[in-house]
Design a protein around this motif. Structure first.
Motif, short mmCIF file in Angstrom:
data_model
loop_
_atom_site.label_atom_id
_atom_site.label_comp_id
_atom_site.label_asym_id
_atom_site.label_seq_id
_atom_site.Cartn_x
_atom_site.Cartn_y
_atom_site.Cartn_z
N ALA A 153 0.82 -1.21 0.00
CA ALA A 153 0.00 0.00 0.00
C ALA A 153 0.86 1.26 0.00
CB ALA A 153 -0.93 0.00 1.21
N LEU A 154 2.01 1.20 0.67
CA LEU A 154 2.92 2.37 0.77
C LEU A 154 4.31 1.94 0.30
CD1 LEU A 154 1.81 3.60 4.32
CD2 LEU A 154 0.91 4.35 2.11
N PRO A 155 4.47 1.67 -0.98
CA PRO A 155 5.73 1.09 -1.47
C PRO A 155 6.94 1.99 -1.32
CG PRO A 155 4.33 1.77 -3.30
CD PRO A 155 3.50 1.89 -2.06
N ASP A 156 6.76 3.28 -1.25
CA ASP A 156 7.89 4.21 -1.14
C ASP A 156 8.26 4.54 0.31
OD1 ASP A 156 8.04 4.39 -3.92
OD2 ASP A 156 6.54 6.00 -3.96
N MET A 157 7.52 3.97 1.24
CA MET A 157 7.73 4.29 2.65
C MET A 157 8.75 3.36 3.28
SD MET A 157 6.30 6.63 4.61
CE MET A 157 4.58 6.77 4.10
N GLU A 158 9.73 3.95 3.97
CA GLU A 158 10.68 3.17 4.77
C GLU A 158 10.10 3.07 6.17
OE1 GLU A 158 14.50 4.98 4.63
OE2 GLU A 158 14.44 5.27 2.46
N ILE A 159 9.81 1.84 6.61
CA ILE A 159 9.06 1.64 7.85
C ILE A 159 9.99 1.13 8.95
CG2 ILE A 159 7.16 0.37 8.92
CD1 ILE A 159 5.94 0.22 6.04
N SER A 160 9.92 1.78 10.10
CA SER A 160 10.70 1.37 11.27
C SER A 160 9.73 1.12 12.43
CB SER A 160 11.70 2.47 11.65
OG SER A 160 12.40 2.14 12.83
N ILE A 161 9.77 -0.10 12.99
CA ILE A 161 8.83 -0.50 14.04
C ILE A 161 9.60 -0.79 15.32
CG2 ILE A 161 7.09 -2.18 14.74
CD1 ILE A 161 6.59 -2.67 11.73
N SER A 162 9.19 -0.19 16.42
CA SER A 162 9.78 -0.48 17.73
C SER A 162 8.68 -0.91 18.69
CB SER A 162 10.51 0.75 18.29
OG SER A 162 9.60 1.81 18.54
N THR A 163 9.07 -1.69 19.72
CA THR A 163 8.08 -2.19 20.69
C THR A 163 8.48 -1.86 22.13
OG1 THR A 163 9.18 -4.35 20.78
CG2 THR A 163 7.40 -4.08 19.17
N ASP A 164 9.44 -0.96 22.32
CA ASP A 164 9.88 -0.58 23.66
C ASP A 164 8.71 0.03 24.43
OD1 ASP A 164 11.07 0.36 25.93
OD2 ASP A 164 12.49 1.69 24.93
N LEU A 165 8.33 -0.61 25.54
CA LEU A 165 7.17 -0.15 26.29
C LEU A 165 7.39 1.23 26.91
CD1 LEU A 165 6.20 -3.48 28.11
CD2 LEU A 165 5.10 -2.45 26.13
N GLN A 166 8.65 1.63 27.08
CA GLN A 166 8.95 2.93 27.67
C GLN A 166 9.13 4.03 26.62
OE1 GLN A 166 8.78 3.05 30.99
NE2 GLN A 166 8.36 0.86 30.86
N ASP A 167 8.97 3.68 25.35
CA ASP A 167 9.19 4.63 24.27
C ASP A 167 8.01 5.59 24.19
OD1 ASP A 167 10.22 5.93 22.14
OD2 ASP A 167 10.44 4.18 20.87
N SER A 168 8.19 6.81 24.68
CA SER A 168 7.09 7.77 24.76
C SER A 168 7.11 8.72 23.57
CB SER A 168 7.18 8.58 26.06
OG SER A 168 6.24 9.63 26.06
N LEU A 169 5.97 8.83 22.92
CA LEU A 169 5.86 9.70 21.75
C LEU A 169 6.10 11.16 22.14
CD1 LEU A 169 5.08 9.83 18.73
CD2 LEU A 169 2.71 10.05 19.44
#
Length: 302
Positions: A118-134
């Motif tokens: 769906a987003l072929p030009d997007m570089e995607i980075s996924i993190s799961t750190d529970l302390q990672d605050s937006l």
């Protein structure tokens, strides 16, 4: 030239003020405790005013310390937003997302191929750190959070509300042929912890809905992640309460089966969260649209 104390000393003081501890501040800053203490002491000498009251086991802010901390926190936050804006101008095609571990593995990963198509030009980075605050990390573009949708400084959009069902491996399920009922007494209950010594009440809510009020769930196995409870159920270790959306794939392929036709709506939901004080970037808007499409398909199938 502005006559200000060293920026490094003010940053050290901000972390000390947040943690109320030289030790924890040193761990965050990757410095020695003595170096942190010395930086704060030097700052106090430059200002000619104490910023901390040093007790034996904790630190307390003086009125001047509290005033400075509030100003520094806002100032560093503004600098972070400015830096982030500059970085985004040169990196519009990267999307950095933080998501809960179970959601990442059980919902997002099976759909990652569709997201990339769906987003072929997007570089995607996924993190799961529970302390990672937006609100504190400058690199995140958005986050998926589990809860009631109320987070300070964040704008939240509902994705899906949990729908709790009981599941186990097919080999564990034995039904009474005459009544169609299931004997839960012989099964091991798999629980998810909300804190170190507190279980979520999902089992109790499900049993109440099923009319099985007298079932004893005091024993069993406990896990700090729903993902681990689901994995244990897949391996035949017992029966657990899981969100239907997190186990949909295993229900389809037969690794798990639903125990009784009972479903309970959860008290918390998954939300897409973004910064409330910033306009939404194009990459986040595209991700939001994809999420809306996926959840709509999911609701139609369930």
């Amino acid at each position: 030239m502005r006559k200000l104390p060293a920026l490094s000393a003010m940053k050290v003081f901000e972390v000390v003020g947040q943690t109320r501890s030289f030790t924890r501040a040193a761990e965050r800053l990757n410095l020695t405790q003595s170096a942190v203490s010395r930086q704060v002491r030097n700052l106090e000498e430059q200002l000619g005013e104490p910023l901390l009251i040093r007790h034996h086991h904790h630190l307390e802010l003086t009125p001047s310390g509290a005033e400075l901390l509030a100003v520094l926190h806002q100032a560093f936050h503004n600098v972070e937003l400015a830096v982030r804006g500059i970085m985004e101008k040169s990196n519009r095609h990267r999307l950095r997302i933080n998501v809960p571990p179970t959601f990442a593995k059980r919902w997002l990963m099976p759909r990652l191929g569709r997201l990339r198509r769906a987003l072929p030009d997007m570089e995607i980075s996924i993190s799961t750190d529970l302390q990672d605050s937006l609100t504190e990390r400058s690199l995140l573009d958005c986050a998926i959070r589990f809860g009631d949708g109320e987070w300070p400084m964040l704008k939240s959009s509902l994705l899906m509300t949990e729908r709790h069902i009981a599941v186990c491996a097919p080999g564990l399920l034995k039904r009474d042929s005459s009544s169609g009922s299931v004997d839960l007494a012989g099964l091991t209950f798999l629980h998810v912890l909300s804190s170190a010594d507190q279980r979520y009440l999902t089992w109790q809510h499900w049993l109440d809905a099923a009319g099985l009020h007298d079932t004893d769930t005091s024993g069993g196995l406990e896990f700090d992640l729903l993902d681990l409870a689901i994995e244990a159920a897949c391996n035949g270790l017992g029966v657990t309460i899981a969100d239907r959306f997190m186990v949909a794939e295993h229900l389809q392929d037969g690794r798990l089966v639903q125990v009784l036709d009972v479903e309970v709506e959860g008290h918390e939901s998954y939300w897409l969260t973004t910064r409330a004080d910033q306009p939404e970037a194009a990459n986040v808007t595209a991700f939001r649209a994809w999420l809306a499409e996926e959840t709509e398909v999911q609701q139609a199938r369930s």
